[in-house]
Design an enzyme around this catalytic site. Structure first.
Site, PDB file in Angstrom:
ATOM      1  N   HIS A   1       1.027  -1.162  -0.071  1.00  0.00           N
ATOM      2  CA  HIS A   1       0.093   0.047   0.092  1.00  0.00           C
ATOM      3  C   HIS A   1       0.683   1.287   0.129  1.00  0.00           C
ATOM      4  O   HIS A   1       0.214   2.323  -0.117  1.00  0.00           O
ATOM      5  CB  HIS A   1      -0.909   0.011   1.131  1.00  0.00           C
TER       6      HIS A   1
ATOM      7  N   ASP B   1      -2.571 -10.416  -2.541  1.00  0.00           N
ATOM      8  CA  ASP B   1      -2.999  -9.931  -1.277  1.00  0.00           C
ATOM      9  C   ASP B   1      -4.409  -9.569  -1.800  1.00  0.00           C
ATOM     10  O   ASP B   1      -4.820  -9.100  -2.770  1.00  0.00           O
ATOM     11  CB  ASP B   1      -2.153  -8.649  -0.829  1.00  0.00           C
TER      12      ASP B   1
ATOM     13  N   ASP C   1      -4.317 -12.923   3.148  1.00  0.00           N
ATOM     14  CA  ASP C   1      -5.594 -12.494   3.709  1.00  0.00           C
ATOM     15  C   ASP C   1      -6.838 -12.712   2.822  1.00  0.00           C
ATOM     16  O   ASP C   1      -8.061 -12.310   3.261  1.00  0.00           O
ATOM     17  CB  ASP C   1      -5.605 -10.727   4.169  1.00  0.00           C
TER      18      ASP C   1
END
Ligand code: SP5
Ligand code: ZN
Length: 342
Positions: free
Chosen positions: A159, A195, A284
């Site tokens: 990010h 992800d 995740d």
């Protein structure tokens, strides 16, 4: 497969984050990396090495000097202000506001962040710096001839943009490693971001470039963090037009849908003619992840590794997210074992 890891990640331990109107303990916590490391050992994946120190130069290929200086010095400034607890931003230069750089600590913190999800604690800089060195060390192993390597990075990085922290990320480990491959003479690097969340930082870093193909499979940003990037119509710009592939999927997606998207991404990577792959390895996407909405099960991660291996390319795995702490080691190492045993 060699694993690279630094205990320095323990120096970063945020207290809390905002979720659904409540302050809750940070999901991104040291036990995540501990569980992955324990599983690497349990499965005897291969040797575990500490990082070499490549210094700041490779970080400066992705992040500005002003950003690194701010990040490195922020905790001391907070202490000088007698700040209590973690350093967290609360005001950002959103639409209608200017993009000036204020002089105050919190003004600058807002300028260099995009959410309140990246707390700075006493050891955050050192932990993030070491995580970037872990990624660079694994990259060096591949540059030296290894077919694959695992960078057990914490904090994660995808990010983080050139001058932005957020989403538990500070330094973009995968982008720093991808750039290192280019700086050492490779000409085509593919990033595969698996992800659950869109890698907005990585996308933005390489959006106008064709020497890094960015592909990402993630929760549809219409309904999921980071909300403001990750849409299918973001294809790249300038000479990077056509070198950005977003595959947003609906909440509830399981392996049938997710695996089909992986097939699409892998075919794009093959067509690109990538020489090396950097995998932003978040797990995740797991069915029991506490903040995510996909439904992958542990054996699916073996399949993920197998499909990536079928590309037949040198592959650097860089740890990103995954918050079902009890299963994070099984799921992450399943990808690596699926790759290795393919
Ligand atoms: C590296 C990484 O995986 N970063 C993820 C950052 C996500 N931050 C926002 C989390 C918001 C969780 N909201 C869940 C709502 C459930 N009701
Ligand atoms: Zn994530």
């Amino acid at each position: 497969m060699l694993t690279y890891y630094s205990d320095d990640h323990h120096l970063h331990h945020g207290s809390c984050e905002l979720m659904d109107g409540q302050l809750v303990p940070c999901f991104e916590k040291p036990q995540r990396a501990e569980h992955v490391l324990a599983r690497v050992k349990e499965r005897q994946l291969g040797a575990i090495h500490g990082p070499s120190d490549f210094g700041r130069a490779p970080l400066l290929r992705i992040h500005s000097a002003a950003y690194l200086d701010f990040f490195e010095g922020a905790w001391a400034r907070w202490q000088a202000e007698q700040g209590q607890g973690d350093l967290l931003p609360y005001t950002w230069p959103a639409r209608t506001l200017s993009e000036r750089l204020p002089s105050s600590l919190h003004g600058q913190l807002g300028y260099y962040s995009f959410d309140a999800g990246a707390p700075i604690t006493a050891g955050t800089w050192q932990a993030a710096y070491s995580a970037a060195q872990v990624a660079l060390s694994a990259q060096a192993a591949i540059a030296g001839g290894a077919h694959s390597a695992f960078a057990l990075c914490r904090p994660p990085g995808h990010h983080a943009a050139g001058e932005l922290m957020g989403g538990y990320c500070y330094l973009n480990n995968a982008a720093i490693a991808a750039q290192a491959f280019l700086d050492q003479g490779r000409t085509k690097v593919a990033i595969l971001d698996v992800d659950y969340h869109h890698g907005n930082g990585t996308q933005s870093i390489f959006y106008a470039r064709n020497d890094v193909l960015f592909t990402s499979i993630h929760g549809d940003p219409v309904a999921e963090f980071p909300f403001f990037l990750g849409y299918a119509d973001e294809l790249g710009e300038g000479s990077g037009a056509g070198y950005n592939l977003n595959l947003p999927l609906a909440a509830g997606s399981g392996w049938d849908v997710w695996g089909a998207a992986l097939e699409t991404a892998c075919q794009r990577i093959a067509a690109y003619g990538a020489e090396v792959i950097v995998v932003s390895l978040g797990v995740d996407t797991f069915k029991n992840d506490p903040i995510s909405q996909f439904k992958l099960d542990s054996p699916d991660y073996l399949r993920m590794g197998q499909r990536i291996a079928a590309l037949g390319l040198p592959t650097l795995f860089v740890m990103e997210g995954g918050y079902a702490v009890a299963e994070i080691g099984i799921n992450a190492v399943n990808v690596l074992e699926g790759f290795q045993n393919a």
